[in-house]
Motif scaffolding. Structure first.
Motif, PDB file in Angstrom:
ATOM      1  N   LYS A  22       0.817  -1.213   0.000  1.00  0.00           N
ATOM      2  CA  LYS A  22       0.000   0.000   0.000  1.00  0.00           C
ATOM      3  C   LYS A  22       0.854   1.267   0.000  1.00  0.00           C
ATOM      4  CE  LYS A  22      -4.228  -1.787   2.137  1.00  0.00           C
ATOM      5  NZ  LYS A  22      -5.115  -1.718   3.333  1.00  0.00           N
ATOM      6  N   SER A  23       2.070   1.175   0.540  1.00  0.00           N
ATOM      7  CA  SER A  23       2.928   2.360   0.597  1.00  0.00           C
ATOM      8  C   SER A  23       3.830   2.492  -0.622  1.00  0.00           C
ATOM      9  CB  SER A  23       3.788   2.327   1.875  1.00  0.00           C
ATOM     10  OG  SER A  23       4.648   1.203   1.870  1.00  0.00           O
ATOM     11  N   GLY A  24       3.728   1.555  -1.569  1.00  0.00           N
ATOM     12  CA  GLY A  24       4.500   1.619  -2.805  1.00  0.00           C
ATOM     13  C   GLY A  24       3.852   2.568  -3.804  1.00  0.00           C
ATOM     14  N   LEU A  25       4.486   2.736  -4.947  1.00  0.00           N
ATOM     15  CA  LEU A  25       4.000   3.661  -5.976  1.00  0.00           C
ATOM     16  C   LEU A  25       3.644   2.914  -7.253  1.00  0.00           C
ATOM     17  CD1 LEU A  25       6.592   6.564  -5.552  1.00  0.00           C
ATOM     18  CD2 LEU A  25       4.234   6.501  -4.701  1.00  0.00           C
ATOM     19  N   TRP A  26       2.488   3.249  -7.823  1.00  0.00           N
ATOM     20  CA  TRP A  26       2.057   2.661  -9.085  1.00  0.00           C
ATOM     21  C   TRP A  26       2.270   3.659 -10.215  1.00  0.00           C
ATOM     22  CZ3 TRP A  26       0.971  -2.266  -9.829  1.00  0.00           C
ATOM     23  CH2 TRP A  26       0.534  -3.055  -8.758  1.00  0.00           C
ATOM     24  N   ASN A  27       2.755   3.151 -11.354  1.00  0.00           N
ATOM     25  CA  ASN A  27       2.854   3.956 -12.567  1.00  0.00           C
ATOM     26  C   ASN A  27       1.801   3.420 -13.543  1.00  0.00           C
ATOM     27  OD1 ASN A  27       3.542   4.907 -15.210  1.00  0.00           O
ATOM     28  ND2 ASN A  27       5.620   5.351 -14.501  1.00  0.00           N
ATOM     29  N   HIS A  28       0.744   4.187 -13.755  1.00  0.00           N
ATOM     30  CA  HIS A  28      -0.376   3.694 -14.551  1.00  0.00           C
ATOM     31  C   HIS A  28      -0.120   3.770 -16.059  1.00  0.00           C
ATOM     32  CE1 HIS A  28      -3.230   3.044 -11.237  1.00  0.00           C
ATOM     33  NE2 HIS A  28      -2.567   4.021 -10.650  1.00  0.00           N
ATOM     34  N   GLU A  29       0.997   4.327 -16.453  1.00  0.00           N
ATOM     35  CA  GLU A  29       1.366   4.328 -17.873  1.00  0.00           C
ATOM     36  C   GLU A  29       2.178   3.087 -18.233  1.00  0.00           C
ATOM     37  OE1 GLU A  29       3.359   7.934 -18.847  1.00  0.00           O
ATOM     38  OE2 GLU A  29       1.585   9.189 -18.520  1.00  0.00           O
ATOM     39  N   THR A  30       3.069   2.679 -17.337  1.00  0.00           N
ATOM     40  CA  THR A  30       3.914   1.499 -17.613  1.00  0.00           C
ATOM     41  C   THR A  30       3.388   0.244 -16.939  1.00  0.00           C
ATOM     42  OG1 THR A  30       5.343   1.883 -15.691  1.00  0.00           O
ATOM     43  CG2 THR A  30       5.943   2.981 -17.763  1.00  0.00           C
ATOM     44  N   PHE A  31       2.318   0.376 -16.119  1.00  0.00           N
ATOM     45  CA  PHE A  31       1.798  -0.733 -15.312  1.00  0.00           C
ATOM     46  C   PHE A  31       2.887  -1.263 -14.379  1.00  0.00           C
ATOM     47  CE2 PHE A  31      -0.332  -1.287 -19.576  1.00  0.00           C
ATOM     48  CZ  PHE A  31      -1.451  -0.543 -19.239  1.00  0.00           C
ATOM     49  N   GLY A  32       3.645  -0.342 -13.803  1.00  0.00           N
ATOM     50  CA  GLY A  32       4.761  -0.718 -12.946  1.00  0.00           C
ATOM     51  C   GLY A  32       4.516  -0.361 -11.491  1.00  0.00           C
ATOM     52  N   PHE A  33       5.138  -1.158 -10.600  1.00  0.00           N
ATOM     53  CA  PHE A  33       5.042  -0.920  -9.166  1.00  0.00           C
ATOM     54  C   PHE A  33       6.437  -0.746  -8.599  1.00  0.00           C
ATOM     55  CE2 PHE A  33       5.221  -2.531  -4.791  1.00  0.00           C
ATOM     56  CZ  PHE A  33       4.254  -1.744  -4.188  1.00  0.00           C
ATOM     57  N   SER A  34       6.672   0.371  -7.914  1.00  0.00           N
ATOM     58  CA  SER A  34       7.957   0.645  -7.274  1.00  0.00           C
ATOM     59  C   SER A  34       7.807   0.471  -5.772  1.00  0.00           C
ATOM     60  CB  SER A  34       8.425   2.066  -7.583  1.00  0.00           C
ATOM     61  OG  SER A  34       8.613   2.238  -8.974  1.00  0.00           O
ATOM     62  N   MET A  35       8.665  -0.352  -5.196  1.00  0.00           N
ATOM     63  CA  MET A  35       8.575  -0.618  -3.769  1.00  0.00           C
ATOM     64  C   MET A  35       9.115   0.544  -2.951  1.00  0.00           C
ATOM     65  SD  MET A  35       9.687  -4.560  -3.193  1.00  0.00           S
ATOM     66  CE  MET A  35       9.115  -5.885  -4.257  1.00  0.00           C
ATOM     67  N   PHE A  66       3.684  -5.115 -14.758  1.00  0.00           N
ATOM     68  CA  PHE A  66       2.554  -6.002 -15.005  1.00  0.00           C
ATOM     69  C   PHE A  66       2.075  -5.797 -16.439  1.00  0.00           C
ATOM     70  CE2 PHE A  66       2.883  -5.599 -10.512  1.00  0.00           C
ATOM     71  CZ  PHE A  66       2.484  -6.828 -10.006  1.00  0.00           C
ATOM     72  N   GLU A  67       1.317  -6.753 -16.951  1.00  0.00           N
ATOM     73  CA  GLU A  67       0.927  -6.721 -18.360  1.00  0.00           C
ATOM     74  C   GLU A  67      -0.064  -5.607 -18.671  1.00  0.00           C
ATOM     75  OE1 GLU A  67      -0.436 -10.425 -19.821  1.00  0.00           O
ATOM     76  OE2 GLU A  67       1.533 -11.369 -19.797  1.00  0.00           O
ATOM     77  N   ASP A  68      -0.983  -5.362 -17.757  1.00  0.00           N
ATOM     78  CA  ASP A  68      -2.033  -4.387 -18.057  1.00  0.00           C
ATOM     79  C   ASP A  68      -2.686  -3.892 -16.762  1.00  0.00           C
ATOM     80  OD1 ASP A  68      -3.660  -6.528 -17.242  1.00  0.00           O
ATOM     81  OD2 ASP A  68      -3.955  -7.192 -19.305  1.00  0.00           O
ATOM     82  N   GLN A  69      -3.697  -3.069 -16.928  1.00  0.00           N
ATOM     83  CA  GLN A  69      -4.407  -2.500 -15.785  1.00  0.00           C
ATOM     84  C   GLN A  69      -5.062  -3.584 -14.944  1.00  0.00           C
ATOM     85  OE1 GLN A  69      -4.521   0.959 -15.150  1.00  0.00           O
ATOM     86  NE2 GLN A  69      -5.379   0.355 -13.165  1.00  0.00           N
ATOM     87  N   ASP A  70      -5.602  -4.620 -15.594  1.00  0.00           N
ATOM     88  CA  ASP A  70      -6.261  -5.696 -14.849  1.00  0.00           C
ATOM     89  C   ASP A  70      -5.270  -6.441 -13.964  1.00  0.00           C
ATOM     90  OD1 ASP A  70      -8.694  -5.081 -15.968  1.00  0.00           O
ATOM     91  OD2 ASP A  70      -8.541  -6.588 -17.556  1.00  0.00           O
ATOM     92  N   ALA A  71      -4.059  -6.637 -14.472  1.00  0.00           N
ATOM     93  CA  ALA A  71      -3.043  -7.321 -13.671  1.00  0.00           C
ATOM     94  C   ALA A  71      -2.670  -6.483 -12.458  1.00  0.00           C
ATOM     95  CB  ALA A  71      -1.810  -7.607 -14.527  1.00  0.00           C
ATOM     96  N   MET A  72      -2.582  -5.167 -12.649  1.00  0.00           N
ATOM     97  CA  MET A  72      -2.328  -4.268 -11.520  1.00  0.00           C
ATOM     98  C   MET A  72      -3.455  -4.363 -10.501  1.00  0.00           C
ATOM     99  SD  MET A  72      -0.979  -0.918 -13.617  1.00  0.00           S
ATOM    100  CE  MET A  72      -1.300   0.143 -12.216  1.00  0.00           C
ATOM    101  N   GLN A  73      -4.667  -4.413 -11.003  1.00  0.00           N
ATOM    102  CA  GLN A  73      -5.826  -4.468 -10.127  1.00  0.00           C
ATOM    103  C   GLN A  73      -5.829  -5.740  -9.282  1.00  0.00           C
ATOM    104  OE1 GLN A  73      -8.121  -1.954  -9.743  1.00  0.00           O
ATOM    105  NE2 GLN A  73      -8.894  -3.178  -8.019  1.00  0.00           N
ATOM    106  N   ASP A 149      -6.926 -24.829 -22.369  1.00  0.00           N
ATOM    107  CA  ASP A 149      -6.227 -24.434 -21.148  1.00  0.00           C
ATOM    108  C   ASP A 149      -7.186 -24.433 -19.970  1.00  0.00           C
ATOM    109  OD1 ASP A 149      -3.277 -23.165 -20.690  1.00  0.00           O
ATOM    110  OD2 ASP A 149      -4.685 -22.492 -19.150  1.00  0.00           O
ATOM    111  N   ILE A 150      -6.645 -24.749 -18.823  1.00  0.00           N
ATOM    112  CA  ILE A 150      -7.447 -24.853 -17.610  1.00  0.00           C
ATOM    113  C   ILE A 150      -7.808 -23.475 -17.057  1.00  0.00           C
ATOM    114  CG2 ILE A 150      -5.545 -24.911 -15.946  1.00  0.00           C
ATOM    115  CD1 ILE A 150      -7.050 -27.239 -14.559  1.00  0.00           C
ATOM    116  N   ASN A 151      -7.044 -22.451 -17.461  1.00  0.00           N
ATOM    117  CA  ASN A 151      -7.290 -21.088 -16.974  1.00  0.00           C
ATOM    118  C   ASN A 151      -8.178 -20.342 -17.957  1.00  0.00           C
ATOM    119  OD1 ASN A 151      -7.253 -18.469 -16.051  1.00  0.00           O
ATOM    120  ND2 ASN A 151      -5.060 -18.420 -15.651  1.00  0.00           N
ATOM    121  N   PRO A 152      -9.431 -20.048 -17.585  1.00  0.00           N
ATOM    122  CA  PRO A 152     -10.360 -19.408 -18.526  1.00  0.00           C
ATOM    123  C   PRO A 152      -9.972 -17.980 -18.890  1.00  0.00           C
ATOM    124  CG  PRO A 152     -11.313 -19.470 -16.319  1.00  0.00           C
ATOM    125  CD  PRO A 152     -10.052 -20.296 -16.271  1.00  0.00           C
ATOM    126  N   GLU A 153      -9.122 -17.348 -18.080  1.00  0.00           N
ATOM    127  CA  GLU A 153      -8.778 -15.950 -18.338  1.00  0.00           C
ATOM    128  C   GLU A 153      -7.921 -15.777 -19.588  1.00  0.00           C
ATOM    129  OE1 GLU A 153      -7.010 -14.227 -14.914  1.00  0.00           O
ATOM    130  OE2 GLU A 153      -8.719 -14.629 -13.608  1.00  0.00           O
TER     131      GLU A 153
END
Length: 273
Positions: A22-35, A66-73, A149-153
């Motif tokens: 929760k105290s990390g930073l999200w970059n919504h353009e690169t889908f990146g998380f900085s600790m 992460f690959e996309d916004q959903d993965a970040m979510q 595939d077993i994973n429907p996503e």
């Protein structure tokens, strides 16, 4: 064919890990998380959760991408619920690197008009290599590909990617390949696969897949190299089965799947029916 994997790989997230995320930073353009600044032990605990949820460390950006916004979510949702699903353990999914997928497809020697089965198609790495091969060879009829595939996503991404591909007709089924329809036995000219490895699953999947080959068909699979030297009954029996069914194998380079999160030694197995 649907499989309930809700509890498979599910784990609790420690409260201190949740607070660190929760105290990390999200970059919504690169889908990146900085600790944030963390001690080594906490850093490793947070990194384990992020990786299990699909994140990959990127040295250049010094963040977990992460690959996309959903993965970040999915990370945010995990922090809210206090649990996460380790996707690699849930689905035994280690994506086929592009160079390995290309090698498998080349070895399969697909031809114009071929029907192809890919059990455990994941996010479509092998299907992508098939489409590239079809394009390079200039097929006029094209190929029909069925991915399972077993994973429907994974299905929507695969189908959207290939919906406009004129010479690579792709369909997708969600479910456990080992429960695949009996009425399709002997109906595929080519099978290309990267099955799960643990607990002899690769052996089980390859032996089952062989049933779905037509006479004269070819099966190409990535497998753990364990069966080549282990003396347990299952591995020895599989070697005997291979000898009867006309095959050869070659080792893949060490670290072939390192980028996918595993250092297991692998081989490429080719079986002609």
């Amino acid at each position: 064919m649907n499989v309930d994997t809700t509890k498979i790989g599910e784990k609790q997230i420690d409260s201190d890990v949740i607070e660190a995320i929760k105290s990390g930073l999200w970059n919504h353009e690169t889908f990146g998380f900085s600790m944030p600044q963390l001690d080594r032990a906490m850093y490793q605990k947070v990194a384990k959760v992020l990786e299990a949820l699909g994140g990959k460390w990127n040295r250049r950006s010094r963040s977990t991408l992460f690959e996309d916004q959903d993965a970040m979510q999915s990370v945010i949702d995990a922090c809210e619920t206090g649990v996460y699903v380790d996707l690699k353990k849930a689905y035994q999914f280690f994506e086929t690197p592009p160079e390995v997928a290309e090698k498998l497809v080349t070895a399969a020697r697909i031809s114009d008009g071929t029907s192809i089965l890919e059990p455990g198609c994941g996010k479509g790495a092998i299907i992508r290599a098939i489409a590239n091969e079809v394009d390079e060879l200039g097929f006029s009829e094209g190929v029909d590909v069925l991915g399972i595939d077993i994973n429907p996503e994974y299905s929507l991404g695969i189908l959207n990617e290939f919906i406009d591909e004129p010479f690579c007709d792709v369909r997708f089924l969600n479910g456990d390949f080992l429960s695949f329809y009996e009425n399709r036995i002997g109906s595929f000219q080519t099978i290309i696969m990267n099955p799960p490895f643990s607990r002899f699953q690769d052996i089980n999947h390859v032996m089952r897949a062989y049933d779905f080959l037509t006479e004269g068909g070819r099966l190409v699979a990535v497998m753990s190299d364990g069966f080549t030297f282990r003396q347990d009954t299952r591995s020895a029996g599989f070697r005997d089965w291979l000898e009867v069914n006309g095959w050869h194998w070659e080792p893949l380079p060490e670290g072939s799947f390192k980028s996918s999160g595993t250092n297991v030694n692998t081989v490429m197995v080719i079986i002609d029916k």
